[in-house]
Design a protein around this motif. Structure first.
Motif, PDB file in Angstrom:
ATOM      1  N   GLU A   1       2.454   4.010   4.852  1.00  0.00           N
ATOM      2  CA  GLU A   1       2.074   3.651   3.392  1.00  0.00           C
ATOM      3  C   GLU A   1       0.730   3.597   3.277  1.00  0.00           C
ATOM      4  N   CYS A   2      -0.216   3.884   4.357  1.00  0.00           N
ATOM      5  CA  CYS A   2      -1.599   4.009   4.076  1.00  0.00           C
ATOM      6  C   CYS A   2      -1.898   5.502   3.449  1.00  0.00           C
TER       7      CYS A   2
ATOM      8  N   GLU B   1     -12.695   5.998   3.100  1.00  0.00           N
ATOM      9  CA  GLU B   1     -13.215   6.534   4.592  1.00  0.00           C
ATOM     10  C   GLU B   1     -12.931   5.429   5.404  1.00  0.00           C
ATOM     11  N   ARG B   2     -13.114   4.063   5.224  1.00  0.00           N
ATOM     12  CA  ARG B   2     -12.824   3.071   5.953  1.00  0.00           C
ATOM     13  C   ARG B   2     -11.083   2.997   6.312  1.00  0.00           C
ATOM     14  N   LEU B   3     -10.545   2.996   5.193  1.00  0.00           N
ATOM     15  CA  LEU B   3      -8.998   3.196   5.523  1.00  0.00           C
ATOM     16  C   LEU B   3      -8.629   4.347   6.468  1.00  0.00           C
ATOM     17  N   LYS B   4      -9.208   5.497   6.026  1.00  0.00           N
ATOM     18  CA  LYS B   4      -8.796   6.639   7.006  1.00  0.00           C
ATOM     19  C   LYS B   4      -9.322   6.259   8.615  1.00  0.00           C
ATOM     20  N   LYS B   5     -10.358   5.710   8.760  1.00  0.00           N
ATOM     21  CA  LYS B   5     -10.632   5.276  10.079  1.00  0.00           C
ATOM     22  C   LYS B   5      -9.794   4.466  10.652  1.00  0.00           C
ATOM     23  N   PHE B   6      -9.197   3.380  10.098  1.00  0.00           N
ATOM     24  CA  PHE B   6      -8.248   2.331  10.320  1.00  0.00           C
ATOM     25  C   PHE B   6      -7.036   3.259  10.735  1.00  0.00           C
ATOM     26  N   VAL B   7      -6.503   4.136   9.924  1.00  0.00           N
ATOM     27  CA  VAL B   7      -5.227   4.917  10.332  1.00  0.00           C
ATOM     28  C   VAL B   7      -5.541   5.746  11.372  1.00  0.00           C
ATOM     29  N   LYS B   8      -6.542   6.141  11.391  1.00  0.00           N
ATOM     30  CA  LYS B   8      -6.874   7.136  12.735  1.00  0.00           C
ATOM     31  C   LYS B   8      -6.678   6.502  13.851  1.00  0.00           C
ATOM     32  N   ASN B   9      -7.415   5.142  14.232  1.00  0.00           N
ATOM     33  CA  ASN B   9      -7.272   4.365  15.159  1.00  0.00           C
ATOM     34  C   ASN B   9      -5.841   3.840  15.479  1.00  0.00           C
ATOM     35  N   LEU B  10      -5.012   3.559  14.599  1.00  0.00           N
ATOM     36  CA  LEU B  10      -3.778   3.157  14.867  1.00  0.00           C
ATOM     37  C   LEU B  10      -2.909   4.071  15.174  1.00  0.00           C
TER      38      LEU B  10
ATOM     39  N   ASN C   1      -4.402  -5.171   6.345  1.00  0.00           N
ATOM     40  CA  ASN C   1      -5.298  -6.158   5.681  1.00  0.00           C
ATOM     41  C   ASN C   1      -6.166  -5.270   4.863  1.00  0.00           C
ATOM     42  N   HIS C   2      -6.459  -4.084   5.446  1.00  0.00           N
ATOM     43  CA  HIS C   2      -7.414  -3.457   4.688  1.00  0.00           C
ATOM     44  C   HIS C   2      -6.718  -2.514   3.807  1.00  0.00           C
ATOM     45  N   TYR C   3      -5.461  -2.224   3.732  1.00  0.00           N
ATOM     46  CA  TYR C   3      -4.430  -1.324   3.111  1.00  0.00           C
ATOM     47  C   TYR C   3      -4.388  -2.316   1.997  1.00  0.00           C
ATOM     48  N   GLU C   4      -4.212  -3.598   1.973  1.00  0.00           N
ATOM     49  CA  GLU C   4      -3.777  -4.409   1.035  1.00  0.00           C
ATOM     50  C   GLU C   4      -5.142  -4.561   0.200  1.00  0.00           C
TER      51      GLU C   4
ATOM     52  N   ASP D   1      -8.174  -4.195  -4.909  1.00  0.00           N
ATOM     53  CA  ASP D   1      -9.338  -3.750  -5.418  1.00  0.00           C
ATOM     54  C   ASP D   1      -9.360  -2.698  -6.519  1.00  0.00           C
ATOM     55  N   VAL D   2      -8.601  -1.708  -6.276  1.00  0.00           N
ATOM     56  CA  VAL D   2      -8.284  -0.549  -7.293  1.00  0.00           C
ATOM     57  C   VAL D   2      -7.483  -1.006  -8.563  1.00  0.00           C
ATOM     58  N   GLU D   3      -6.513  -1.951  -8.188  1.00  0.00           N
ATOM     59  CA  GLU D   3      -5.597  -2.587  -9.309  1.00  0.00           C
ATOM     60  C   GLU D   3      -6.324  -3.233  -9.974  1.00  0.00           C
ATOM     61  N   ASN D   4      -7.564  -4.019  -9.709  1.00  0.00           N
ATOM     62  CA  ASN D   4      -8.559  -4.630 -10.153  1.00  0.00           C
ATOM     63  C   ASN D   4      -9.513  -4.037 -10.910  1.00  0.00           C
TER      64      ASN D   4
END
Length: 503
Positions: free
Chosen positions: A397-398, A428-437, A474-477, A482-485
């Motif tokens: 989903e990310c 970039e932050r989301l990609k880092k979360f995905v990388k760690n996961l 949480n970051h994904y949500e 933010d983008v939808e806003n």
């Protein structure tokens, strides 16, 4: 959805899909709805309905109308199919004038035919024994042979949308007029061939779904499933069978956090519908014409949409003849250098995340295998191991969200520098979360596969992977919100809050 007790379909959030099977007897769905006023993305339920589920819902409406009008079930079905399966409207119209409703759908009230030993068929005019006839509400006696021929001919030759118009008593009552009495399901079941019976029952199922505001058919061509979703769900994406995720509103590939209009514009330029299953798939970045649809494995030409394998027969297996000459190259030639660079950067990131998402989807069966292995050594209850699959699904989903954030960025105006910078930081932050996961899921999980006894370190791994999944989610949500806003938190000189070419 009312009367859920008759529905056997499963309602599960996508994070809980541990025991799902790609079989029509087991379907599930999840819906994610980004509401701009909420603290986070709300998770709601959608229901995937099989033919049996739909039939059960239809039976409820049929019984309701039959009880209210004192009509037979066959007559109630006829009434519903003519009046768009709207039970409320039927009750209102019937109460206002039952005879008018009867006349409008061809349910006449005439005396039944006499019990003569013989009769003359109203269609062919031949004499027949009394037992070899049937009538609808008009009372005209029609022989079994004429009924069979009449019904089968209409269902096999006329478009389904016109069946209610043509399925009438075959007796001519004037020079240019046929009897207005409609043919009900009981008569069709009695006289139609096996194929025509099946086709008519499928028509009833489709008309039921097509006339329900909260239902839509699964977008995969040939799918036997429908989706039931509560109204007012906004911009929602629905997922089923772990294979296909699509937008409830436009039935295209799920495109949150961008709206349907923006997604349609991008897909029109950069993706093509598979000729077999109709799902849109992205163009190859290397501009090659050979396309493969992963959901259905169909291989075809990007431009002419012909079957790639069949078209190569007789050419030695290497050549495909097509008049198309690199759409992307032509498109880039019409752009300024800066626009071309932005487009290439966007497309490269969009396509890259699409491919990574597909790779993760293809890896799900492997995760299922690992879960089964660990249930023999670490935790006996498979449901206690669902956190592993949840991590894999969250990565998917990310990647999907990341893919569409690049489209959002492409349609931002050049002067919206603040939004562009914030979007890049967010990505970039989301990609880092995905990388760690992903590292924890793939690298840290592997040693436990080869343990023959329960490991004292497995619980620590479970806690770590669960926490990483939660943090990533949480970051994904927040990214979706933010983008939808419209990245409304960014306000700078010459840049209005919430503006953008895709707003």
């Amino acid at each position: 959805m009312d009367n859920n007790s008759v529905i056997k379909s499963q309602e599960l959030e996508i994070q809980s899909e541990v025991d799902a099977e790609a079989d029509e007897s087991y379907v599930n769905a999840a819906l994610e709805d980004g509401q701009t006023g909420n603290k986070s993305v709300q998770r709601k339920y959608a229901t995937i309905l099989t033919d049996e589920n739909i039939q059960a819902l239809m039976e409820i409406d049929i019984r309701s109308v039959s009880d209210f009008t004192s009509l037979s079930k066959a007559e109630a079905t006829l009434l519903l199919s003519h009046l768009r399966w709207n039970v409320y409207d039927i009750r209102e119209e019937w109460s206002a004038g039952a005879q008018s409703v009867r006349d409008s759908v061809g349910l006449l009230e005439l005396d039944p035919p006499s019990d003569d030993n013989e009769y003359f068929c109203g269609a062919c005019g031949e004499s027949h024994p009394h037992k070899n006839f049937a009538s609808v509400s008009c009372g005209h006696r029609i022989c079994t042979r004429c009924w069979t021929s009449h019904i089968n001919k209409i269902i096999s030759e006329k478009p389904a949308a016109e069946w209610n118009l043509w399925l009438k008593c075959p007796v001519r009552v004037g020079l240019h007029a046929s009897c207005p009495a409609s043919v009900g399901l009981d008569t069709i079941e009695r006289f139609a061939s096996k194929r025509e019976k099946f086709n008519y029952n499928q028509y009833l199922l489709r008309s039921y779904v097509d006339n329900r505001e909260t239902m839509k058919w699964h977008p995969i061509q040939g799918s036997r499933c429908a989706i039931d979703l509560s109204p007012g769900s906004g911009n929602a994406s629905v997922s089923c069978l772990r294979l296909v995720r699509f937008c409830w509103n436009c039935r295209e590939d799920a495109h949150s956090p961008v709206d349907c209009k923006t997604a349609a514009k991008w897909l029109l330029e950069n993706a093509v519908p598979c000729p077999k299953c109709k799902l849109r798939i992205p163009r190859n970045q290397d501009n090659s014409l050979k396309m493969k649809c992963l959901p259905c494995n169909y291989v075809f030409c990007w431009f002419c949409h012909v079957d790639w394998i069949e078209d190569m027969e007789g050419t030695g297996g290497d050549l495909h003849f097509c008049t198309f000459d690199a759409v992307l190259s032509d498109q880039r030639g019409k752009m300024s250098e800066s626009d071309s660079n932005r487009y290439e950067d966007c497309y490269e990131n969009w396509d890259s995340n699409e491919l990574l998402m597909q790779k993760e989807q293809a890896n799900l069966p492997k995760l299922d295998t690992i879960i089964q292995e660990l249930s023999n050594t670490q935790l006996e209850n498979v449901s206690q191991l669902k956190f592993i699959l949840e991590a894999g699904l969250q990565i998917i989903e990310c990647r999907r969200i990341l893919k569409w954030t690049y489209v959002y960025g492409y349609y931002l105006r050049e002067d919206e520098v603040g939004k562009q910078n914030l979007l890049k930081d967010t990505q970039e932050r989301l990609k880092k979360f995905v990388k760690n996961l992903k590292h924890c899921l793939e690298t840290n999980l592997q040693p436990f596969r080869y343990e023959e006894e329960p490991s004292k370190d497995f619980n620590a791994f479970r806690i770590k992977l669960t926490e990483l999944t939660s943090l990533t989610r949480n970051h994904y949500e927040n990214v979706v919100k933010d983008v939808e806003n419209g990245l409304a938190s960014v306000v700078s000189e010459g840049e209005a809050s919430g503006s953008g070419r895709n707003q």
